[in-house]
Design an enzyme around this catalytic site. Structure first.
Site, PDB file in Angstrom:
ATOM      1  N   GLY A  43       3.842 -78.638  20.512  1.00  0.00           N
ATOM      2  CA  GLY A  43       3.308 -78.709  21.873  1.00  0.00           C
ATOM      3  C   GLY A  43       3.470 -77.399  22.623  1.00  0.00           C
ATOM      4  O   GLY A  43       2.562 -76.952  23.327  1.00  0.00           O
ATOM      5  N   CYS A  44       4.612 -76.758  22.448  1.00  0.00           N
ATOM      6  CA  CYS A  44       4.885 -75.496  23.151  1.00  0.00           C
ATOM      7  C   CYS A  44       4.003 -74.376  22.609  1.00  0.00           C
ATOM      8  O   CYS A  44       3.578 -73.496  23.367  1.00  0.00           O
ATOM      9  CB  CYS A  44       6.360 -75.139  23.024  1.00  0.00           C
ATOM     10  SG  CYS A  44       7.424 -76.410  23.763  1.00  0.00           S
ATOM     11  N   THR A  45       3.716 -74.422  21.328  1.00  0.00           N
ATOM     12  CA  THR A  45       2.831 -73.440  20.711  1.00  0.00           C
ATOM     13  C   THR A  45       1.413 -73.608  21.256  1.00  0.00           C
ATOM     14  O   THR A  45       0.760 -72.626  21.623  1.00  0.00           O
ATOM     15  CB  THR A  45       2.871 -73.589  19.168  1.00  0.00           C
ATOM     16  OG1 THR A  45       4.220 -73.344  18.736  1.00  0.00           O
ATOM     17  CG2 THR A  45       1.946 -72.615  18.491  1.00  0.00           C
TER      18      THR A  45
END
Length: 152
Positions: A43-45
């Site tokens: 998700g952060c990527t």
């Protein structure tokens, strides 16, 4: 959690290069502060990739982007290089800033409870006042959602 109309609390954190970035450095600028749980997670990527892809649109609108997570400067440096992140990533290793913004708290994953950063985004005006808060952010499409909110 901080709300619309609140002032951004003072902060001073190190970026991926080890340089200290303070709230006062952003005085007179519009900016996005987005909190994310961890470098290199799916998700952060996605979120970092979309903000990086739309960075020129934000800059053209006079908006700076700041990503904050509990990862250290070294992790941010690797993440920033791999993801070609053109904006500021700040290391909140003590979670002080996450706590000031109210995004550090209980999370649940696969039935397990733990403490962590709740993915949230704050839009800030030139006076350091919060214009809009996004809670429980879904990473895909979020950068465009933030840009649209600033335009309205």
């Amino acid at each position: 959690m901080l709300s619309e109309g609140d002032k951004v609390p003072d902060f001073a954190l190190k970026d991926a290069e080890g340089k200290t970035v303070k709230k006062s450095d952003l005085k007179g600028k519009k900016y996005v502060v987005y909190f994310y749980p961890k470098d290199f997670t799916p998700g952060c990527t996605t979120e970092a990739a979309e903000f990086a892809q739309d960075y020129k649109k934000f800059k053209n609108a006079g908006i700076e982007i700041i990503g904050i997570s509990p990862d250290d400067e070294e992790s941010h440096k690797k993440f920033g290089e791999k993801m070609k992140v053109p904006f500021i990533l700040l290391a909140d290793t003590e979670k002080d800033v996450a706590k000031k913004f109210g995004v550090w708290g209980k999370k649940q994953f696969m039935g397990r409870e733990y403490m962590g950063v709740n993915r949230s985004t704050f839009l800030v005006d030139e006076k350091g006042k919060i214009l809009k808060v996004f809670e429980k952010v879904k990473p895909a499409g979020h950068a465009q959602e933030v840009l649209d909110a600033f335009k309205n």
